[in-house]
Design a protein around this motif. Sequence first.
Motif, short mmCIF file in Angstrom:
data_model
loop_
_atom_site.label_atom_id
_atom_site.label_comp_id
_atom_site.label_asym_id
_atom_site.label_seq_id
_atom_site.Cartn_x
_atom_site.Cartn_y
_atom_site.Cartn_z
N UNK A 196 0.84 -1.20 0.00
CA UNK A 196 0.00 0.00 0.00
C UNK A 196 0.87 1.25 0.00
N UNK A 197 1.90 1.27 0.83
CA UNK A 197 2.79 2.44 0.92
C UNK A 197 3.62 2.61 -0.35
N UNK A 198 3.99 1.50 -0.99
CA UNK A 198 4.89 1.56 -2.14
C UNK A 198 4.16 1.66 -3.48
N UNK A 199 2.85 1.57 -3.47
CA UNK A 199 2.10 1.70 -4.72
C UNK A 199 2.35 3.08 -5.34
N UNK A 200 2.59 3.09 -6.64
CA UNK A 200 2.85 4.38 -7.31
C UNK A 200 1.57 5.18 -7.49
N UNK A 201 0.41 4.50 -7.40
CA UNK A 201 -0.87 5.19 -7.49
C UNK A 201 -1.39 5.38 -8.90
N UNK A 202 -0.70 4.82 -9.90
CA UNK A 202 -1.12 5.07 -11.28
C UNK A 202 -2.43 4.37 -11.61
N UNK A 203 -2.58 3.12 -11.16
CA UNK A 203 -3.82 2.39 -11.50
C UNK A 203 -4.70 2.25 -10.26
N UNK A 204 -6.00 2.32 -10.47
CA UNK A 204 -6.97 2.30 -9.37
C UNK A 204 -6.97 0.98 -8.60
N UNK A 205 -6.90 -0.19 -9.27
CA UNK A 205 -6.95 -1.44 -8.49
C UNK A 205 -5.87 -1.52 -7.41
N UNK A 206 -4.66 -1.07 -7.77
CA UNK A 206 -3.57 -1.13 -6.80
C UNK A 206 -3.66 0.02 -5.80
N UNK A 207 -3.90 1.21 -6.30
CA UNK A 207 -3.93 2.39 -5.43
C UNK A 207 -5.03 2.29 -4.38
N UNK A 208 -6.22 1.89 -4.79
CA UNK A 208 -7.36 1.82 -3.87
C UNK A 208 -7.49 0.43 -3.26
N UNK A 209 -7.24 -0.60 -4.08
CA UNK A 209 -7.44 -1.97 -3.61
C UNK A 209 -6.53 -2.35 -2.46
N UNK A 210 -5.25 -1.95 -2.52
CA UNK A 210 -4.34 -2.30 -1.43
C UNK A 210 -4.74 -1.61 -0.13
N UNK A 211 -5.27 -0.41 -0.22
CA UNK A 211 -5.73 0.30 0.98
C UNK A 211 -6.92 -0.44 1.60
N UNK A 212 -7.86 -0.84 0.76
CA UNK A 212 -9.04 -1.54 1.27
C UNK A 212 -8.67 -2.91 1.85
N UNK A 213 -7.73 -3.58 1.20
CA UNK A 213 -7.27 -4.87 1.73
C UNK A 213 -6.59 -4.69 3.09
N UNK A 214 -5.79 -3.67 3.20
CA UNK A 214 -5.11 -3.39 4.47
C UNK A 214 -6.13 -3.08 5.57
N UNK A 215 -7.16 -2.32 5.22
CA UNK A 215 -8.18 -1.98 6.21
C UNK A 215 -8.97 -3.22 6.64
N UNK A 216 -9.26 -4.09 5.69
CA UNK A 216 -9.95 -5.34 6.03
C UNK A 216 -9.10 -6.22 6.94
#
Length: 533
Positions: free
Chosen positions: A457-477
Amino acid sequence: MELHELLEITQKERSQAKPIQIRCCTAAGCLSSNSQAIKDNLDTSVKAAGLEDTIQVTGVGCMRLCCQGPLVQVDIPENHTESKLYEKVTPEDATQIIAGVNGAETNLQQGDLTQPFFTNQLPIVLENSGKIDPERIQSYIAAEGYQALYQVLREMKPGEVVETITRSGLRGRGGAGYPTGLKWATVAKSAGERKFVICNADEGDPGAFMDRSVLESDPHRVLEGMAIAAYSIGATQGYIYVRAEYPIAIHRLETAIRQSQRLGLLGSQIFESPFDFKIDIRIGAGAYVCGEETALMASIEGKRGVPHPRPPYPAESGLWGYPTLINNVETFANIAPIIRKGADWFANIGTAKSKGTKVFALAGKIRNTGLIEVPMGTSLQQIVEEMGGGVPDHGIAKAVQTGGPSGGCIPASAFATPVDYESLTALGSMMGSGGMIVMDQTTNMVDVARFFMEFCMDESCGKCIPCRVGTVQLYQLLTKISKGEAAQTDLQLLEELCDMVKQTSLCGLGQSAPNPVFSTLRYFHDEYLALIR
């Protein structure tokens, strides 16, 4: 430079070798524990004892058993049984070590060079590590350095080099395991006014230090491998992309490049042939995503290091739009010995589909942490229990995490599995660049998955939505589950979200981010259920 000049340097270096060799580790781990002062005190003690003509003290690279550092080894070439490994040495121990060389009794802590940690290894990439002086090119040349490059330039056509690497069965050691010879052949066939060779030394996996150790211990080996690759594909410019957190590796690479240029082993008309090849260093700022090849190339070009869709692949359109070959440090370090000893020699090591050896950084809840190089097909059981010495304090190994944030957690019940590309993939993990972290019975596997998800989540470059948003939601879960606040529906959502991130992310960071979650759900499902209940 001609071959006879290489041989003259080799002969001179060996003829000047003193009867007793003392090697002091000056790689990053031991340097952090004051090993430079140990080497300085050894030099002073040798001089004070009047033994300058008898004892040679050398600062060397990683001696592998990092948990016992700083390490000092005493070798008497005419009597190998007298080799002694001193562990956890302090600067004050230098006088006792020199006294011990003269036969005096010492109370210093000594290691066992016959233990499985050492005897079960097969050093190919690490054959010079801990033996040569990484800051003296003469030391590398005396260990058959640059002879493979001479052989390639004088005796082989570019296509023959590619064919040799292909027959060896070498696969990329950066993680994906793509056949090296096939990659080289693709770049060689690609049309372009210019071609580039890139060494990916942006080692970012938590717990991994293989590439750093190779660069600190044997930098010329990587330069020689890059030069051979460049000749085979028709490139004239190379780049080493190394992270700024590796200052010792950077310094030794810079020194090695200068020394090679001075002797005509890099630059123009290498070995008085028509072949020109130059290598420059590019320093990364610590972005994990820049280990992905398209992001790495963007960073070299001076752009923001973010991945780009493929195709086109770098082999066809890479750095500044030209065909580009990208391999990692360990892959290049395998090239020279393959040329010297032959493709068949290398192909006879390892398994049917995974040839050669693999370097691992062994870390975590285990007695012997450090650097190991084992033949492909060696079991996890042998690595953890025999070479690693098992879990300290009578603990029990619960799992091994391989492949960094991109890999998975393998349970102890599967430790009989041989370490090769296919077997680890079948278990839901991967070879990765070579990090191997052992966990004991006290480890909470949900927390492990959460840790690696936080990293991605911290290292995601944020370019694509699945990684930028998905890793945050996975971490929260995962945080919700670890706190005991989740319901059964959250567990189902976790699995669905993992699949979505894996299938739709742009690059390998997002595509592999759910792997630790998948593997822990697969093998440690009861720990998730216990937290939900």
